[in-house]
Enzyme design. Structure first.
Site, PDB file in Angstrom:
ATOM      1  N   ALA A 102       0.745  -1.147  -0.199  1.00 38.68           N
ATOM      2  CA  ALA A 102       0.039   0.017   0.114  1.00 38.68           C
ATOM      3  C   ALA A 102       1.116   1.258  -0.128  1.00 38.68           C
ATOM      4  O   ALA A 102       2.003   1.313   0.468  1.00 38.68           O
ATOM      5  CB  ALA A 102      -0.990   0.066   1.252  1.00 38.68           C
ATOM      6  N   GLY A 106       0.696  -5.054   0.942  1.00 38.93           N
ATOM      7  CA  GLY A 106      -0.597  -5.118   0.158  1.00 38.93           C
ATOM      8  C   GLY A 106      -0.387  -5.860  -1.300  1.00 38.93           C
ATOM      9  O   GLY A 106      -1.162  -6.467  -1.663  1.00 38.93           O
ATOM     10  N   GLU A 128      -0.602  -9.233  -0.538  1.00 40.10           N
ATOM     11  CA  GLU A 128      -1.947  -9.679  -0.348  1.00 40.10           C
ATOM     12  C   GLU A 128      -2.735  -9.581  -1.679  1.00 40.10           C
ATOM     13  O   GLU A 128      -3.587 -10.270  -1.829  1.00 40.10           O
ATOM     14  CB  GLU A 128      -2.578  -8.572   0.830  1.00 40.10           C
ATOM     15  CG  GLU A 128      -1.918  -8.573   2.236  1.00 40.10           C
ATOM     16  CD  GLU A 128      -2.133  -7.622   2.937  1.00 40.10           C
ATOM     17  OE1 GLU A 128      -1.717  -6.396   2.687  1.00 40.10           O
ATOM     18  OE2 GLU A 128      -2.812  -7.656   4.030  1.00 40.10           O
ATOM     19  N   GLU A 177       4.607  -5.088   7.348  1.00 36.67           N
ATOM     20  CA  GLU A 177       3.781  -4.035   7.818  1.00 36.67           C
ATOM     21  C   GLU A 177       4.341  -3.912   9.438  1.00 36.67           C
ATOM     22  O   GLU A 177       4.405  -2.583   9.895  1.00 36.67           O
ATOM     23  CB  GLU A 177       2.358  -4.289   8.085  1.00 36.67           C
ATOM     24  CG  GLU A 177       1.622  -4.196   6.608  1.00 36.67           C
ATOM     25  CD  GLU A 177       1.693  -5.402   5.792  1.00 36.67           C
ATOM     26  OE1 GLU A 177       2.499  -6.184   6.167  1.00 36.67           O
ATOM     27  OE2 GLU A 177       0.880  -5.633   4.726  1.00 36.67           O
TER      28      GLU A 177
HETATM   29  N1  CAA Z   1       4.571   3.164  -0.625  1.00 38.57           N
HETATM   30  C1  CAA Z   1       4.839   4.294  -1.301  1.00 38.57           C
HETATM   31  N2  CAA Z   1       6.142   4.357  -1.900  1.00 38.57           N
HETATM   32  C2  CAA Z   1       6.990   3.437  -2.168  1.00 38.57           C
HETATM   33  C3  CAA Z   1       6.648   1.956  -1.715  1.00 38.57           C
HETATM   34  C4  CAA Z   1       5.362   2.024  -0.866  1.00 38.57           C
HETATM   35  N3  CAA Z   1       4.804   0.965  -0.193  1.00 38.57           N
HETATM   36  N4  CAA Z   1       7.495   1.220  -1.672  1.00 38.57           N
HETATM   37  C5  CAA Z   1       8.416   1.890  -2.681  1.00 38.57           C
HETATM   38  N5  CAA Z   1       7.906   3.070  -2.572  1.00 38.57           N
HETATM   39  C6  CAA Z   1       8.859   4.158  -3.707  1.00 38.57           C
HETATM   40  C7  CAA Z   1       9.779   4.775  -2.859  1.00 38.57           C
HETATM   41  O1  CAA Z   1       9.455   5.782  -1.824  1.00 38.57           O
HETATM   42  C8  CAA Z   1      10.896   5.417  -3.856  1.00 38.57           C
HETATM   43  O2  CAA Z   1      10.245   6.407  -4.089  1.00 38.57           O
HETATM   44  P1  CAA Z   1      11.246   7.949  -4.545  1.00 38.57           P
HETATM   45  O3  CAA Z   1      12.285   7.622  -5.475  1.00 38.57           O
HETATM   46  O4  CAA Z   1      10.275   8.816  -4.782  1.00 38.57           O
HETATM   47  O5  CAA Z   1      12.110   7.912  -3.233  1.00 38.57           O
HETATM   48  C9  CAA Z   1      10.573   4.260  -4.833  1.00 38.57           C
HETATM   49  O6  CAA Z   1       9.401   3.573  -4.669  1.00 38.57           O
HETATM   50  C10 CAA Z   1      11.847   3.381  -5.071  1.00 38.57           C
HETATM   51  O7  CAA Z   1      11.997   2.643  -3.807  1.00 38.57           O
HETATM   52  P2  CAA Z   1      13.178   2.469  -2.913  1.00 38.57           P
HETATM   53  O8  CAA Z   1      14.036   3.561  -3.128  1.00 38.57           O
HETATM   54  O9  CAA Z   1      13.044   2.351  -1.377  1.00 38.57           O
HETATM   55  O10 CAA Z   1      13.571   1.242  -3.672  1.00 38.57           O
HETATM   56  P3  CAA Z   1      14.792   0.158  -2.757  1.00 38.57           P
HETATM   57  O11 CAA Z   1      15.176  -0.788  -3.985  1.00 38.57           O
HETATM   58  O12 CAA Z   1      15.789   0.885  -2.184  1.00 38.57           O
HETATM   59  O13 CAA Z   1      14.027  -0.524  -1.906  1.00 38.57           O
HETATM   60  C11 CAA Z   1      11.942  -1.893  -1.174  1.00 38.57           C
HETATM   61  C12 CAA Z   1      12.734  -1.535  -2.539  1.00 38.57           C
HETATM   62  C13 CAA Z   1      12.567  -2.657  -0.243  1.00 38.57           C
HETATM   63  C14 CAA Z   1      10.694  -2.466  -1.744  1.00 38.57           C
HETATM   64  C15 CAA Z   1      11.624  -0.456  -0.453  1.00 38.57           C
HETATM   65  O14 CAA Z   1      11.013   0.343  -1.419  1.00 38.57           O
HETATM   66  C16 CAA Z   1      10.409  -0.527   0.581  1.00 38.57           C
HETATM   67  O15 CAA Z   1      10.766  -1.229   1.718  1.00 38.57           O
HETATM   68  N6  CAA Z   1       9.295  -0.323   0.388  1.00 38.57           N
HETATM   69  C17 CAA Z   1       8.032  -0.518   1.421  1.00 38.57           C
HETATM   70  C18 CAA Z   1       7.667  -2.016   1.271  1.00 38.57           C
HETATM   71  C19 CAA Z   1       6.621  -1.971   2.538  1.00 38.57           C
HETATM   72  O16 CAA Z   1       6.818  -1.737   3.660  1.00 38.57           O
HETATM   73  N7  CAA Z   1       5.235  -2.362   2.129  1.00 38.57           N
HETATM   74  C20 CAA Z   1       4.141  -2.455   2.994  1.00 38.57           C
HETATM   75  C21 CAA Z   1       3.432  -1.299   3.014  1.00 38.57           C
HETATM   76  S1  CAA Z   1       1.980  -1.137   4.128  1.00 38.57           S
HETATM   77  C22 CAA Z   1       0.865  -2.270   3.601  1.00 38.57           C
HETATM   78  O17 CAA Z   1       0.820  -2.615   2.429  1.00 38.57           O
HETATM   79  C23 CAA Z   1      -0.474  -2.582   4.313  1.00 38.57           C
HETATM   80  C24 CAA Z   1      -1.429  -3.405   4.002  1.00 38.57           C
HETATM   81  O18 CAA Z   1      -1.724  -4.384   4.292  1.00 38.57           O
HETATM   82  C25 CAA Z   1      -2.398  -3.130   2.898  1.00 38.57           C
END
Ligand code: CAA
Length: 287
Positions: free
Chosen positions: A94, A137, A140, A160
């Site tokens: 998400a 998400g 999911e 999460e």
């Molecule tokens: N939401 C918003 N933006 C996101 C994102 C997310 N879930 N995941 C990645 N992005 C964005 C980053 O902010 C970044 O944007 P900018 O270039 O503007 O800074 C871009 O995508 C590239 O990401 P990274 O620079 O972080 O890329 P990376 O290769 O270094 O890392 C990653 C990749 C490990 C997937 C890392 O992006 C990450 O940890 N993302 C979040 C994953 C996460 O926690 N997901 C769960 C979300 S909560 C949820 O989903 C709740 C639910 O149950 C519905």
């Protein structure tokens, strides 16, 4: 996003695509879900398209996906649906930036994430094609598909907990059903990520791609196989398997037997069995 186009895939027709564009654009005009069709026209391929944000699932993206799913469900030509993020990333969860300032009252009264499970009400088979990240998400969403094809290097996880929350789109429930309690606890409570090979071994993924194979094309092949069978039996098969998730065994068995018996009222059952006896290919009428 569809980095490899082949004879299996083709863009939706121009007029269809124009209509899609309006329905699926973000405020910046970006097309958030790109619909294409397989060359047979029987498979709708829905590609999440926010590559710069690793296909983070924003509300507009999910609205677009829901709209596309409704169209595919209503379109008689479409026999199966593929959901993918293309060959790079499925979805990194998400949209955290959208969520970060949310308050309880708003999340609760607007039923935040409530509409994201529309996919679970689609009766046509849905095949997920996962490369790269399927996190939160994204994982999911993948689990809401009926069949999952992934690359060996895909990354699945429910991280999460690292954000101070828990899965909100079925992760704690579907993951536990698929891989069992202790492995689900491990992933949900530690944020542990697993690769496609492990996901397949644990029962989260049904097929892995081989060296050099496109995950989208492999998923389309699975969808085409299903599209080649009679529509009524396919729908009954999906309903019966899903029944096993919601119903106690006795009721699930009753549902299965009823659906099985009802199929003897179809022309496809007569045709399928006659074709076997006559050593020929069946011609399905979907009746
Ligand atoms: N939401 C918003 N933006 C996101 C994102 C997310 N879930 N995941 C990645 N992005 C964005 C980053 O902010 C970044 O944007 P900018 O270039 O503007 O800074 C871009 O995508 C590239 O990401 P990274 O620079 O972080 O890329 P990376 O290769 O270094 O890392 C990653 C990749 C490990 C997937 C890392 O992006 C990450 O940890 N993302 C979040 C994953 C996460 O926690 N997901 C769960 C979300 S909560 C949820 O989903 C709740 C639910 O149950 C519905």
């Amino acid at each position: 996003m569809l980095s490899r186009t082949s004879t299996l895939l083709r863009p939706a027709t121009a007029s269809f695509a124009r209509v899609q564009l309006r329905a699926m654009s973000s405020t910046s005009g970006e097309q958030l879900v790109v619909p294409t069709r397989s060359s047979s026209n029987k498979v709708s391929i829905l590609t999440l398209n926010r590559p710069k944000a690793l296909n983070a699932l924003s509300t507009p993206l999910f609205q677009a996906l829901n709209a596309e799913l409704e169209k595919a469900e209503a379109d008689d030509e479409v026999r199966a649906i593929v959901i993918t993020g293309g060959e790079k990333n499925f979805a990194a969860g998400a949209d955290i930036k959208e969520m970060k300032d949310k308050e309880f009252a708003e999340a609760y009264t607007t039923n935040f994430l409530g509409s994201w499970s529309k996919i679970a009400s689609i009766r046509k088979p849905i095949i997920g094609a996962v490369a790269g990240y399927a996190l939160g998400g994204g994982c999911e969403l993948a689990m809401m598909c009926d069949i999952l094809v992934a690359t060996p290097k895909a990354t699945f996880g429910q991280p999460e907990i690292t954000l101070g929350i828990i899965p909100g789109m079925g992760g704690s429930q579907r993951l536990t059903t698929l891989i069992g309690k202790v492995k689900a606890m491990d992933m949900v409570l530690t944020g542990r990520k697993i690769d496609g090979v492990t996901a397949e071994k644990w029962g989260l993924v049904s097929r892995l791609t081989g060296e050099g194979e496109s995950v989208v094309e492999e998923a389309v092949k699975v969808a085409e196989t299903i599209a080649g069978f009679g529509k009524v039996a396919v729908q009954a098969g999906k309903e019966a398997v899903n029944g096993s998730l919601d119903l106690p065994l006795e009721q699930g068995l009753r549902l299965e037997r009823r659906l099985f018996q009802q199929l003897f009222a179809t022309q496809d059952q007569k045709e399928g069995m006659a074709a076997f006896a006559e050593k020929r290919k069946p011609t399905w009428s979907d009746k």
